[in-house]
Scaffold this motif. Structure first.
Motif, PDB file in Angstrom:
ATOM      1  N   VAL A 248      -8.477  -8.657   4.828  1.00  0.00           N
ATOM      2  CA  VAL A 248      -7.173  -8.437   5.448  1.00  0.00           C
ATOM      3  C   VAL A 248      -6.485  -9.760   5.757  1.00  0.00           C
ATOM      4  O   VAL A 248      -5.256  -9.817   5.920  1.00  0.00           O
ATOM      5  CB  VAL A 248      -7.327  -7.588   6.732  1.00  0.00           C
ATOM      6  N   ALA A 253      -1.038  -6.773   2.204  1.00  0.00           N
ATOM      7  CA  ALA A 253      -1.267  -5.388   2.622  1.00  0.00           C
ATOM      8  C   ALA A 253      -0.906  -4.441   1.475  1.00  0.00           C
ATOM      9  O   ALA A 253       0.212  -4.486   0.968  1.00  0.00           O
ATOM     10  CB  ALA A 253      -0.440  -5.073   3.858  1.00  0.00           C
ATOM     11  N   TYR A 312      -6.985  -3.942   9.824  1.00  0.00           N
ATOM     12  CA  TYR A 312      -5.522  -3.891   9.641  1.00  0.00           C
ATOM     13  C   TYR A 312      -4.829  -3.393  10.900  1.00  0.00           C
ATOM     14  O   TYR A 312      -3.782  -3.927  11.294  1.00  0.00           O
ATOM     15  CB  TYR A 312      -5.202  -2.963   8.463  1.00  0.00           C
TER      16      TYR A 312
END
Length: 315
Positions: A248, A253, A312
């Motif tokens: 991450v 993303a 996330y």
């Protein structure tokens, strides 16, 4: 969802059939239903043209060309409930007597002709590949299993009709009523408003179908024996998949529109499944059971997705 279509149809069909049939027959029924559920995606063969035209210009360019070409026909001609209801009896008929085979051939030929009238040569070509693939599945099932024509028909209908609904989450909605110009869904179904969490939720559904299929396999095998139990095939090294959470920090993303970097990398975590078992008294022991490779790899990917989701959310 390509693999998910087959796995979900296999699991549901096999588990339901096992309520009425012995495990071996139920497994065969599930496998046939699963293969039929994957058959509509033969329309992706046209995308190979786009891939060939792109050449060896890098993985991202090739991927974009593949999916760009596929959108011309994907989820249209073969992803129709109308087509499924016509094709299923056609597939079964060609496994019967000479007269039944002739009727089945006429039914399937009519589908190709309808596709030509509606979508031109491209649609007819895709439909031809579809009916040939389905015919092969039906003939092999008739040859290799003890399923009767009625059972084969139910497996075909179940597999073909279940396929389009799985595509509602990942892209443009299928043309459920092709060749009729009627839209059932005008946009894909979003599970969550955040695009990244929505992708993770859909990926989670895909994993869930995989686990359901694995459970169905073990359930219908002799689950009274310890070596056939699912949990005994998941090695502790699967927890190494949680380390994927670190991605991450350096990977963009992912979303449904741009997900290749996530999907390819998180699936690579499944390689943990074929790693050696480590013991204190010996250097390593190579696991030879493919079921352990599969279950451990699936568990590693599951840990990876859950860890990434947690990272996330908290990032």
């Amino acid at each position: 969802m390509m693999v998910g279509h087959a796995l979900l149809a296999f699991a549901l069909a096999a588990l339901i059939a096992n309520r009425y049939w012995p495990a071996e027959r139920a497994l065969a029924f599930g496998v046939v239903a699963g293969v039929f559920a994957a058959t509509p995606d033969v329309d992706m063969t046209y995308a190979l043209i786009g891939l060939a035209q792109a050449g060896l210009g890098g993985v991202w360019k090739m991927t974009a060309a593949f999916w760009g070409s596929s959108q011309l026909v994907h989820r249209a001609v073969t992803h129709s409930l109308v087509v499924a209801c016509i094709a299923a009896p056609g597939f079964v008929l060609i496994t019967g007597s000479r007269s039944r085979r002739a009727i089945g051939a006429l039914v399937l030929s009519a589908l190709v002709w309808i596709a030509f009238v509606k979508s031109g040569m491209l649609g007819a070509g895709v439909m031809l590949v579809f009916v040939l693939a389905g015919a092969v599945v039906a003939l092999v099932a008739e040859w290799r299993t003890t399923l009767r024509p009625r059972d084969l028909f139910v497996a075909a209908v179940f597999g073909l009709l279940s396929h389009p609904f799985g595509d509602l989450f990942t892209g443009e909605p299928p043309q459920f009523l092709y060749p009729f110009d009627m839209m059932v869904f005008h946009s894909r179904v979003a599970l969550l408003s955040d695009p990244t969490l929505n992708l993770l939720a859909i990926f989670g559904l895909e994993l869930a179908t995989g686990w359901l299929a694995i459970y169905a396999y073990f359930r219908l095998r002799d689950d009274h024996r310890h070596d056939e139990r699912l949990l005994s095939h998941i090695h502790g090294r699967a927890t190494l998949g949680a380390g994927y959470a670190l991605s991450v920090l350096f990977l963009p993303a992912p979303t449904l529109d741009v997900s290749y970097h996530f999907v390819f990398s998180v699936l690579a975590v499944g390689a943990v499944g074929v790693g050696p078992k480590l013991y204190p008294l010996r250097s390593f022991h190579v696991e030879r059971d493919p079921r352990t490779w599969l279950c451990t790899g699936m568990a590693a990917v599951t840990f990876a997705v859950l860890a990434y989701a947690g990272a996330y959310i908290t990032a």
